[in-house]
Design a protein around this motif. Structure first.
Motif, PDB file in Angstrom:
ATOM      1  N   SER B 204       1.242  -1.070  -0.054  1.00  0.00           N
ATOM      2  CA  SER B 204       0.169  -0.414   0.392  1.00  0.00           C
ATOM      3  C   SER B 204       0.627   0.873   0.201  1.00  0.00           C
ATOM      4  O   SER B 204       1.419   1.750   1.032  1.00  0.00           O
ATOM      5  N   GLU B 205       0.974   1.867  -1.223  1.00  0.00           N
ATOM      6  CA  GLU B 205       2.129   2.801  -0.796  1.00  0.00           C
ATOM      7  C   GLU B 205       0.691   4.922  -1.024  1.00  0.00           C
ATOM      8  O   GLU B 205      -0.713   4.577  -1.306  1.00  0.00           O
ATOM      9  N   HIS B 206       1.291   5.371  -0.323  1.00  0.00           N
ATOM     10  CA  HIS B 206       0.294   6.484   0.166  1.00  0.00           C
ATOM     11  C   HIS B 206       1.394   8.285   0.126  1.00  0.00           C
ATOM     12  O   HIS B 206       2.173   8.009   1.156  1.00  0.00           O
ATOM     13  N   ALA B 207       1.334   8.125  -0.644  1.00  0.00           N
ATOM     14  CA  ALA B 207       1.530   9.434  -1.378  1.00  0.00           C
ATOM     15  C   ALA B 207       1.022  10.471  -0.840  1.00  0.00           C
ATOM     16  O   ALA B 207      -0.318  10.968  -1.110  1.00  0.00           O
ATOM     17  N   HIS B 208       1.602  11.513  -0.067  1.00  0.00           N
ATOM     18  CA  HIS B 208       1.008  12.264   0.752  1.00  0.00           C
ATOM     19  C   HIS B 208       1.797  14.167  -0.102  1.00  0.00           C
ATOM     20  O   HIS B 208       2.954  14.369   0.420  1.00  0.00           O
ATOM     21  N   LEU B 209       1.429  14.870  -0.705  1.00  0.00           N
ATOM     22  CA  LEU B 209       1.458  16.186  -1.105  1.00  0.00           C
ATOM     23  C   LEU B 209       1.029  17.658  -0.547  1.00  0.00           C
ATOM     24  O   LEU B 209      -0.169  17.434  -0.250  1.00  0.00           O
ATOM     25  N   GLY B 210       2.699  18.141  -0.409  1.00  0.00           N
ATOM     26  CA  GLY B 210       2.271  19.334   0.695  1.00  0.00           C
ATOM     27  C   GLY B 210       2.588  20.578  -0.936  1.00  0.00           C
ATOM     28  O   GLY B 210       2.024  19.988  -2.015  1.00  0.00           O
ATOM     29  N   LYS B 211       1.641  21.965   0.223  1.00  0.00           N
ATOM     30  CA  LYS B 211       1.464  23.032  -1.179  1.00  0.00           C
ATOM     31  C   LYS B 211       2.737  23.090  -2.208  1.00  0.00           C
ATOM     32  O   LYS B 211       3.832  22.653  -1.749  1.00  0.00           O
ATOM     33  N   ASP B 212       2.422  22.694  -3.620  1.00  0.00           N
ATOM     34  CA  ASP B 212       3.076  22.892  -4.597  1.00  0.00           C
ATOM     35  C   ASP B 212       4.363  22.277  -4.819  1.00  0.00           C
ATOM     36  O   ASP B 212       5.405  22.092  -5.277  1.00  0.00           O
ATOM     37  N   ALA B 213       3.370  20.808  -4.179  1.00  0.00           N
ATOM     38  CA  ALA B 213       4.700  20.093  -4.276  1.00  0.00           C
ATOM     39  C   ALA B 213       4.371  18.795  -5.261  1.00  0.00           C
ATOM     40  O   ALA B 213       3.975  19.065  -6.757  1.00  0.00           O
ATOM     41  N   VAL B 214       6.129  18.451  -6.526  1.00  0.00           N
ATOM     42  CA  VAL B 214       5.697  17.859  -8.042  1.00  0.00           C
ATOM     43  C   VAL B 214       5.950  16.663  -7.202  1.00  0.00           C
ATOM     44  O   VAL B 214       7.123  16.124  -6.802  1.00  0.00           O
ATOM     45  N   PHE B 215       5.080  15.649  -7.355  1.00  0.00           N
ATOM     46  CA  PHE B 215       5.788  14.054  -7.030  1.00  0.00           C
ATOM     47  C   PHE B 215       5.613  13.539  -8.772  1.00  0.00           C
ATOM     48  O   PHE B 215       4.241  13.441  -9.610  1.00  0.00           O
ATOM     49  N   ARG B 216       6.609  12.305  -8.494  1.00  0.00           N
ATOM     50  CA  ARG B 216       6.558  12.124  -9.937  1.00  0.00           C
ATOM     51  C   ARG B 216       6.731  10.205  -9.496  1.00  0.00           C
ATOM     52  O   ARG B 216       7.571   9.362  -8.593  1.00  0.00           O
ATOM     53  N   HIS B 217       5.511   9.602  -9.588  1.00  0.00           N
ATOM     54  CA  HIS B 217       5.810   7.829  -8.959  1.00  0.00           C
ATOM     55  C   HIS B 217       5.809   7.150 -10.994  1.00  0.00           C
ATOM     56  O   HIS B 217       4.967   6.906 -11.718  1.00  0.00           O
ATOM     57  N   PHE B 218       7.034   6.024 -10.421  1.00  0.00           N
ATOM     58  CA  PHE B 218       6.515   5.417 -11.469  1.00  0.00           C
ATOM     59  C   PHE B 218       6.627   3.580 -10.621  1.00  0.00           C
ATOM     60  O   PHE B 218       7.889   3.577 -10.523  1.00  0.00           O
ATOM     61  N   ALA B 219       5.981   3.414 -11.878  1.00  0.00           N
ATOM     62  CA  ALA B 219       5.585   2.162 -11.215  1.00  0.00           C
ATOM     63  C   ALA B 219       6.424   0.834 -11.778  1.00  0.00           C
ATOM     64  O   ALA B 219       5.635   0.760 -13.024  1.00  0.00           O
ATOM     65  N   VAL B 220       7.229  -0.108 -11.539  1.00  0.00           N
ATOM     66  CA  VAL B 220       7.223  -1.533 -12.437  1.00  0.00           C
ATOM     67  C   VAL B 220       6.929  -2.553 -11.784  1.00  0.00           C
ATOM     68  O   VAL B 220       7.668  -2.802 -11.330  1.00  0.00           O
ATOM     69  N   THR B 221       6.533  -3.223 -12.641  1.00  0.00           N
ATOM     70  CA  THR B 221       5.923  -4.543 -12.327  1.00  0.00           C
ATOM     71  C   THR B 221       6.284  -5.414 -13.040  1.00  0.00           C
ATOM     72  O   THR B 221       5.520  -5.803 -14.166  1.00  0.00           O
ATOM     73  N   LEU B 222       6.753  -6.329 -13.198  1.00  0.00           N
ATOM     74  CA  LEU B 222       7.750  -7.403 -14.198  1.00  0.00           C
ATOM     75  C   LEU B 222       7.582  -9.131 -13.355  1.00  0.00           C
ATOM     76  O   LEU B 222       6.749 -10.055 -14.102  1.00  0.00           O
ATOM     77  N   GLY B 223       7.826  -9.392 -11.877  1.00  0.00           N
ATOM     78  CA  GLY B 223       7.935 -10.473 -11.250  1.00  0.00           C
ATOM     79  C   GLY B 223       6.978 -10.760 -10.381  1.00  0.00           C
ATOM     80  O   GLY B 223       5.088 -10.724  -9.816  1.00  0.00           O
ATOM     81  N   GLY B 224       6.779 -12.040  -9.480  1.00  0.00           N
ATOM     82  CA  GLY B 224       5.715 -12.385  -8.268  1.00  0.00           C
ATOM     83  C   GLY B 224       4.876 -13.156  -8.772  1.00  0.00           C
ATOM     84  O   GLY B 224       4.848 -13.493  -9.967  1.00  0.00           O
ATOM     85  N   ASP B 225       4.636 -14.264  -8.482  1.00  0.00           N
ATOM     86  CA  ASP B 225       3.025 -14.549  -8.350  1.00  0.00           C
ATOM     87  C   ASP B 225       2.070 -14.083  -8.136  1.00  0.00           C
ATOM     88  O   ASP B 225       1.391 -13.229  -8.816  1.00  0.00           O
ATOM     89  N   LEU B 226       1.982 -12.829  -7.171  1.00  0.00           N
ATOM     90  CA  LEU B 226       0.646 -12.042  -6.959  1.00  0.00           C
ATOM     91  C   LEU B 226       1.379 -10.470  -6.664  1.00  0.00           C
ATOM     92  O   LEU B 226       2.017 -11.112  -5.593  1.00  0.00           O
ATOM     93  N   VAL B 227       0.680  -9.902  -7.337  1.00  0.00           N
ATOM     94  CA  VAL B 227       1.068  -8.476  -7.073  1.00  0.00           C
ATOM     95  C   VAL B 227       0.788  -7.826  -6.719  1.00  0.00           C
ATOM     96  O   VAL B 227      -0.655  -7.113  -7.615  1.00  0.00           O
ATOM     97  N   ARG B 228      -0.024  -7.718  -6.119  1.00  0.00           N
ATOM     98  CA  ARG B 228      -1.186  -6.464  -5.181  1.00  0.00           C
ATOM     99  C   ARG B 228      -0.430  -4.851  -5.358  1.00  0.00           C
ATOM    100  O   ARG B 228      -0.391  -4.779  -3.390  1.00  0.00           O
ATOM    101  N   VAL B 229      -1.024  -3.290  -5.535  1.00  0.00           N
ATOM    102  CA  VAL B 229      -0.106  -2.567  -5.371  1.00  0.00           C
ATOM    103  C   VAL B 229      -1.428  -1.359  -5.532  1.00  0.00           C
ATOM    104  O   VAL B 229      -1.966  -1.375  -5.858  1.00  0.00           O
ATOM    105  N   ASN B 230      -1.703  -0.656  -3.980  1.00  0.00           N
ATOM    106  CA  ASN B 230      -3.115  -0.356  -3.813  1.00  0.00           C
ATOM    107  C   ASN B 230      -2.169   1.475  -3.548  1.00  0.00           C
ATOM    108  O   ASN B 230      -1.148   1.642  -3.448  1.00  0.00           O
ATOM    109  N   THR B 231      -2.423   2.314  -4.136  1.00  0.00           N
ATOM    110  CA  THR B 231      -1.369   3.499  -4.260  1.00  0.00           C
ATOM    111  C   THR B 231      -2.684   5.261  -4.192  1.00  0.00           C
ATOM    112  O   THR B 231      -3.695   4.784  -5.150  1.00  0.00           O
ATOM    113  N   LYS B 232      -2.121   5.898  -3.536  1.00  0.00           N
ATOM    114  CA  LYS B 232      -2.912   6.638  -2.643  1.00  0.00           C
ATOM    115  C   LYS B 232      -2.620   7.944  -3.160  1.00  0.00           C
ATOM    116  O   LYS B 232      -1.383   7.819  -2.271  1.00  0.00           O
TER     117      LYS B 232
END
Lengths: 257, 399
Positions: B204-232
């Motif tokens: 579970s990913e929790h991104a929290h942005l303050g005033k005028d913040a610049v957030f870049r997120h790049f998710a790369v999913t290649l492996g695993g039997d089961l990968v579940r990602v929540n990004t808020k």
């Protein structure tokens, strides 16, 4: 000298109602140095012939033979046919998002020439070829055919013809959808290719207007999936005058006789 | 058989306000954006698999992360390399900074929150620019072992950094990742899920942005039997700018699920979500859920979300569900697009008809599909590693 021989070619296409035979026995021989105009009404199977020769998976060749200098083309994969010296300028070129025109052209040239062209020489070559076809240089960084107008796509087909320099070119309604200026530019490109050496051209068209720019040596009338009459340029003049009416029932006559 | 589903929904205004805070009542079913959160595991019922949030997930393959049966039997090994500008700490559960990025919104996240023993905190100090990327490598606990983790990346005001979060190894992993960009910070986080084939991860990913913040997120999913990602992504103040990108390559037997929520609670924020995935092989399964909530106060919001899937072989299945909830009409823009396409025979034919061999034509098409998004990875080694991984995936099946 090279020859492309099409012998009693039959091909069908899968439809919802089952398979349907489109080519009903095509016979034609094109030798290098010759331009053959291949004319027929809509639905006569002209494009099917082009695709069947190129190896499109949608068309199933049921019998017959296509020989390039004696080698059976029908046993080759699509890319092997191209590397053997066949080229199909498509009526509806396909968009390939994310693949730049320059990357595509270089990959194709590397494959057909058997080695990667030297970069400095290549850049010059492409630039000149694009200039000849009045294609803006910015196109080389655009994705293959993506967002191109009909005329731009046709110019790029001829650009590939120029750069890949095949033994035989099949041009499938390259004239359709072109305005007068674009028709001239594209025709000039095809003529440059014809003059560049011993090249064979199979020019598939519905209308005679492109034949004012590109003089054919032979004209074939195609109806019902086969050639019903062959002649010289005068046959095109007759089609210009009177259309396909005289030929419409000819296939039946041939079959009955 | 190739299967795919595409659901779209959108709604304007009139969602009942509820939830969103610790231990508050569950939200009405009609809203996917207003989400119940809690640090208490028991505040969440054990999901059975029919719930909206779980209906795409094969529950048996969660290895007990969701029902309390997965006790920690191992631990994660965390290595941090790179820029000396970043401060790296290993802290206990009682560190008061933990949890400020966001609270668990489902039972597995709450389980992970309550089960980790130590957390890694990476801080980019105020007004510091970390020239080199900070790499956080997380090694799984090993086959059939279970571990819980917690990571916080905090970019203090006006700082700037790129963090690579690199998951490797095997085992069963539940974790929370907080990504906090304080006022006017510029934080990029590249997360690579490159596990062994046996691994299970629910993150579970929790991104929290303050005033005028610049957030870049790049998710790369290649492996695993089961990968579940929540990004808020939570916009805590006005002017935040989030670009959330992802690529996944789902092979036969793998389940890869990405669930996004852009929570626009503040005015004049921007979010742009683009995920692209390729699937190949029997029972390859990808799920993409893209929720956007534009709350009544979030005037001037500009948001777009896009998901595209390329199904390379028979037997693979992609689900793609974008969802937009809008509670104010005073926005700059909101849209979504979603598509699932078969590998295009016409494209292959066209390239082959120019002499390009089949395998190379296939690579060109798939690279082209991912191309525009991969170009946005500014770290050359990461981009090259990905391109190589994609080529390898294609060569492996060679269909």
């Amino acid at each position: 000298m090279a020859t492309l021989e099409i012998k009693d070619l039959h091909a069908e296409v899968e439809t919802e109602e089952g398979s349907k035979e489109i080519l009903t026995g095509v016979n034609l021989t094109v030798s290098s140095g010759e331009t053959h105009a291949f004319m027929g009404p809509n639905g006569s199977g002209k494009s099917t012939l082009a695709y069947a020769i190129a190896g499109h998976p949608k068309y199933n060749v049921t019998s017959g033979s296509v020989l390039l200098d004696g080698e059976e083309v029908l046993e080759m994969s699509v890319d092997e046919r191209a590397r053997a010296g066949l080229f199909l300028a498509m009526q509806y070129p396909v968009e390939v998002p994310g693949v730049s025109m320059s990357n595509f052209l270089r990959s194709a040239a590397t494959a057909t020439r058997g080695e990667a062209p030297q970069i400095r020489h290549w850049v010059k070559e492409v630039k000149q070829a694009m200039g000849n076809l009045e294609i803006d240089e910015s196109f080389s960084e655009r994705s293959v055919n993506e967002g191109f107008s009909g005329g731009e796509k046709k110019r790029h087909e001829i650009l590939q013809l120029d750069l890949l320099d095949p033994k035989f070119a099949i041009l499938d309604e390259t004239d359709s959808g072109l305005d007068v200026d674009a028709l001239r530019v594209v025709s000039d490109g095809i003529n440059r290719y014809r003059e560049s050496g011993d090249k064979g051209v199979l020019l598939i068209t519905h209308y005679t207007r492109i034949l004012k720019h590109i003089k054919p040596d032979y004209v074939h009338v195609f109806v019902g999936g086969q050639v019903v009459e062959s002649g010289g340029p005068e046959l095109a003049d007759e089609l210009e005058e009177s259309g396909y009416v005289r030929f419409a029932n000819k296939k039946e006559a041939t079959v009955q006789s | 058989m190739t299967e795919s589903t595409l659901e779209t929904s959108g709604r304007d205004g009139l969602d009942e306000q509820a939830g969103g805070q610790r231990n508050s009542a569950a939200p009405p079913r009609s809203s996917r954006g207003h989400r119940f959160t809690s640090y208490d595991v028991e505040a969440f019922e054990v999901p059975g698999g029919r719930e909206e949030d779980w209906r795409f997930t094969p529950m048996k393959r969660l290895r007990g992360l969701h029902d309390g049966s997965a006790s920690a039997t191992g631990s994660l090994r965390v290595e941090v390399d790179g820029s000396s500008a970043a401060k790296v700490e290993t802290v206990g559960r009682d560190d008061e900074r933990l949890g400020t990025g966001g609270a668990p919104a489902d039972r597995v996240a709450a389980q992970s929150w309550n089960s980790f023993t130590e957390a890694t905190v990476v801080t980019i100090p105020k007004e510091t620019r970390a020239a080199d990327p900070v790499t956080v490598t997380v090694h799984g606990p090993g086959r059939d072992s279970t571990a819980y983790g917690h990571l916080q990346v905090r970019a203090e005001p006006m700082s700037e950094a790129t963090v690579v979060l690199d998951y490797r190894g095997s085992g069963v992993i539940g974790d929370n990742v907080e990504m906090i960009a304080e006022e006017s910070a510029r934080l990029s986080v590249i997360t690579i899920h490159d596990f062994e084939g046996d691994a299970t991860q629910v993150s579970s990913e929790h991104a929290h942005l303050g005033k005028d913040a610049v957030f870049r997120h790049f998710a790369v999913t290649l492996g695993g039997d089961l990968v579940r990602v929540n990004t808020k992504v939570t916009f805590a103040d006005r002017g935040g700018d989030a670009e959330i990108l992802g690529v996944y390559f789902t092979d036969g037997g793998q389940h890869q699920e990405h669930r996004l929520l852009m929570d626009h609670a503040q005015p004049n924020c921007r979010s742009n979500v683009t995920y692209k995935g390729a699937l190949q092989g029997d029972s390859a399964r990808s799920v993409w859920i893209g929720d956007v909530l534009i709350q009544a106060a979030a005037e001037g919001t500009d948001t777009f979300e896009l998901n595209r899937n390329l199904v390379l072989t028979e037997g693979a299945r992609a689900d793609s569900v974008p969802n937009l909830e809008i509670e104010t009409g005073e926005i700059a823009g909101a849209g979504h697009a979603s598509a699932i396409g078969r590998f295009d025979d016409e494209q292959l034919f066209y390239l082959q008809a120019r002499g390009i061999p089949y395998d190379q034509a296939r690579r060109l098409v798939v690279r082209g599909f991912f191309g525009e998004i991969l170009q946005k990875i500014t770290i050359d080694e990461v981009r090259e590693r990905l391109e190589a991984a994609i080529d390898e995936e294609l060569a492996a099946v060679g269909v």
